[in-house]
Design a protein around this motif. Sequence first.
Motif, short mmCIF file in Angstrom:
data_model
loop_
_atom_site.label_atom_id
_atom_site.label_comp_id
_atom_site.label_asym_id
_atom_site.label_seq_id
_atom_site.Cartn_x
_atom_site.Cartn_y
_atom_site.Cartn_z
N PRO A 115 2.70 -2.27 -0.27
CA PRO A 115 3.14 -1.61 1.10
C PRO A 115 2.26 -1.68 2.16
CG PRO A 115 3.73 -0.34 -0.90
CD PRO A 115 2.80 -1.23 -1.24
N LEU A 116 0.84 -1.54 1.85
CA LEU A 116 -0.07 -1.96 2.94
C LEU A 116 -0.17 -3.14 3.24
CD1 LEU A 116 -2.14 -0.34 4.64
CD2 LEU A 116 -3.82 -0.75 2.72
N GLY A 133 -1.13 -10.67 -8.91
CA GLY A 133 0.00 -9.39 -8.42
C GLY A 133 -0.31 -9.85 -6.86
N GLU A 134 0.43 -8.56 -6.36
CA GLU A 134 0.57 -8.71 -4.75
C GLU A 134 -0.48 -7.76 -4.31
OE1 GLU A 134 1.93 -10.88 -2.76
OE2 GLU A 134 2.57 -9.30 -1.58
N GLY A 135 -1.51 -7.24 -5.35
CA GLY A 135 -2.52 -6.42 -4.56
C GLY A 135 -3.94 -6.93 -4.80
N SER A 154 6.29 4.44 1.97
CA SER A 154 5.20 5.42 1.75
C SER A 154 5.57 6.38 0.42
CB SER A 154 5.09 6.37 3.08
OG SER A 154 4.63 5.43 3.99
N GLY A 155 6.31 5.70 -0.29
CA GLY A 155 6.67 6.69 -1.57
C GLY A 155 6.07 6.56 -2.67
N THR A 156 4.95 5.67 -2.55
CA THR A 156 4.18 5.53 -3.58
C THR A 156 2.66 6.15 -3.62
OG1 THR A 156 3.44 3.18 -3.23
CG2 THR A 156 5.40 3.55 -4.78
N SER A 157 2.37 6.17 -2.16
CA SER A 157 1.07 6.74 -1.81
C SER A 157 1.20 7.34 -0.28
CB SER A 157 -0.10 5.58 -1.88
OG SER A 157 -1.25 6.22 -1.50
N SER A 158 0.30 8.14 -0.02
CA SER A 158 0.00 8.40 1.57
C SER A 158 -1.11 7.65 1.89
CB SER A 158 -0.31 10.03 1.72
OG SER A 158 -1.65 10.29 0.92
N LEU A 161 -0.73 5.04 4.75
CA LEU A 161 -0.82 5.58 6.23
C LEU A 161 -2.01 6.04 6.49
CD1 LEU A 161 1.27 6.56 8.70
CD2 LEU A 161 1.62 8.83 7.16
N SER A 162 -2.82 6.92 5.76
CA SER A 162 -3.89 7.42 6.30
C SER A 162 -4.98 6.26 6.61
CB SER A 162 -4.88 8.13 5.00
OG SER A 162 -4.08 9.46 4.95
N GLY A 163 -4.89 5.09 5.86
CA GLY A 163 -5.63 3.97 6.13
C GLY A 163 -5.36 3.56 7.54
N LEU A 164 -4.01 3.13 7.96
CA LEU A 164 -3.44 2.59 9.17
C LEU A 164 -4.01 3.56 10.45
CD1 LEU A 164 -0.07 1.02 7.91
CD2 LEU A 164 -2.27 -0.22 8.77
N LEU A 165 -3.64 4.63 10.11
CA LEU A 165 -3.56 5.62 11.11
C LEU A 165 -5.37 5.82 11.47
CD1 LEU A 165 -1.77 8.93 10.20
CD2 LEU A 165 -1.16 6.96 11.84
#
Length: 414
Positions: A115-116, A133-135, A154-158, A161-165
């Motif tokens: 997602p990130l 993989g994709e990570g 954002s359903g697997t980790s917050s 979002l914290s990193g982008l903010l």
Amino acid sequence: MSAIRARVPGSKSLTNRALAIAAMADGVTELDNPLVSDGTTAFADALVALGASVERHAQRWTVTGSGAGTRLRSGRVWCEDAGTAARFLPPMAAAAGGVFDFDGTDQLRARPLHPLIDALRALGATVEPSGDGEGLPFRLVSDGLTGGEVVLASGTSSQYLSGLLMAGPLLSNPLTVVAPELVSRPYVDMTIAVMARFGAQVAEAIPGRFTVRPGRYTRTQFLVEPDASTASYVLAAAAVTGKEVSVDGLGSASLQGDRRFVDVLSQLGAKVTADRDRVTVRGPRQLRGGFAVDMGPISDTFMTLAAIAPLADAPIRITGVGHARLKESDRIDAIAQNLVSCGVPVRTGADWIEISPADPSAALIRCRRDHRIAMSFSVLGLRVPGLVLDDPACVSKTFPGFHDELARLFAGDR
Ligand SMILES: O=C(O)C1=C[C@@H](OP(=O)(O)O)[C@@H](O)[C@H](O)C1
Ligand SMILES: C=C(OP(=O)(O)O)C(=O)O
């Protein structure tokens, strides 16, 4: 009998946020009472690899930031087992610009990151996975990010979002992140609060839609609170031994959502008193079950409850913890399999676990290199002599001195 004071080390989540932001700030930040553990040492080492300076003294780490607009040092960024490093550092690197090879242990490589990566690509970064993989592992190439709007799964980790903010002030235009199905919301509130301490504001005009404007982080003096997730073990130990334990620096003023674990201890019948700066727990004669509790917002502490739940007088159902299957271990499965090996009746589903009363028998606990499995079952071990961990040292991710502190507080209770 007065409460015994537990010595709980600093918060991993607060330490790593303050390190990341200080590395992007102008000037020199003093970080007092940082957590000194594998999870923060790896994070600090990764920042040094990116060109920041982190001087580590006993109770104070001094971070010299590169300031906004300064390219970070390109190269390899090793994240060890630290989910916060793998999620907080790529956005920062993409915003600053350069060529970076991110990697981590097999345990970290197994944790979701796509997602990130999708969001960073949408914002203009080039991300080339260099593994299966994709990570992790992947190469990130960026000339800086211009900003704009992005939807972030954002359903697997917050942490995505914290990193982008946290990287937001480094972008040349405002960044808006729409975060549907956001889990672990208290950690995003922590991110916003720490960013404010360094002079950056996050707006949430409508729930789940976050906007950060370009700007500069300014240095500060940052005192790290004791780790609320870690405190759950010593406070739960009070609940199962009938002792009274207090933790200074963890009260209603705390920035950590996991401070709410004491509400669960209250449901179990423990006596909890808290003021702004201290929390105290006295265990009941008998733990009281017969309830269900959604621990999604405080999922790091669900294992603490699950491990002692067999000692209650009725079943306990913990819900909302599906994303905990994607952390250091599949935490629902790890807890369930270990409780079953102790002879405890357990039922599980995709995002829940239900534990029934039992007289647990001694067993070898399979920690799966997960510090929280090791610490949670150590609390049960205070009531089950002979319970043995297959990997006691794995607590070093967040509390290297855990076993010594538990023995100091409860030696006579085994
Ligand atoms: O942002 C953070 O510091 C953390 C967020 C949580 O992860 P998720 O957001 O993946 O639930 C938590 O489990 C982890 O220990 C620390
Ligand atoms: C999941 C955890 O940490 P991280 O995401 O930082 O690896 C944890 O400490 O339980």
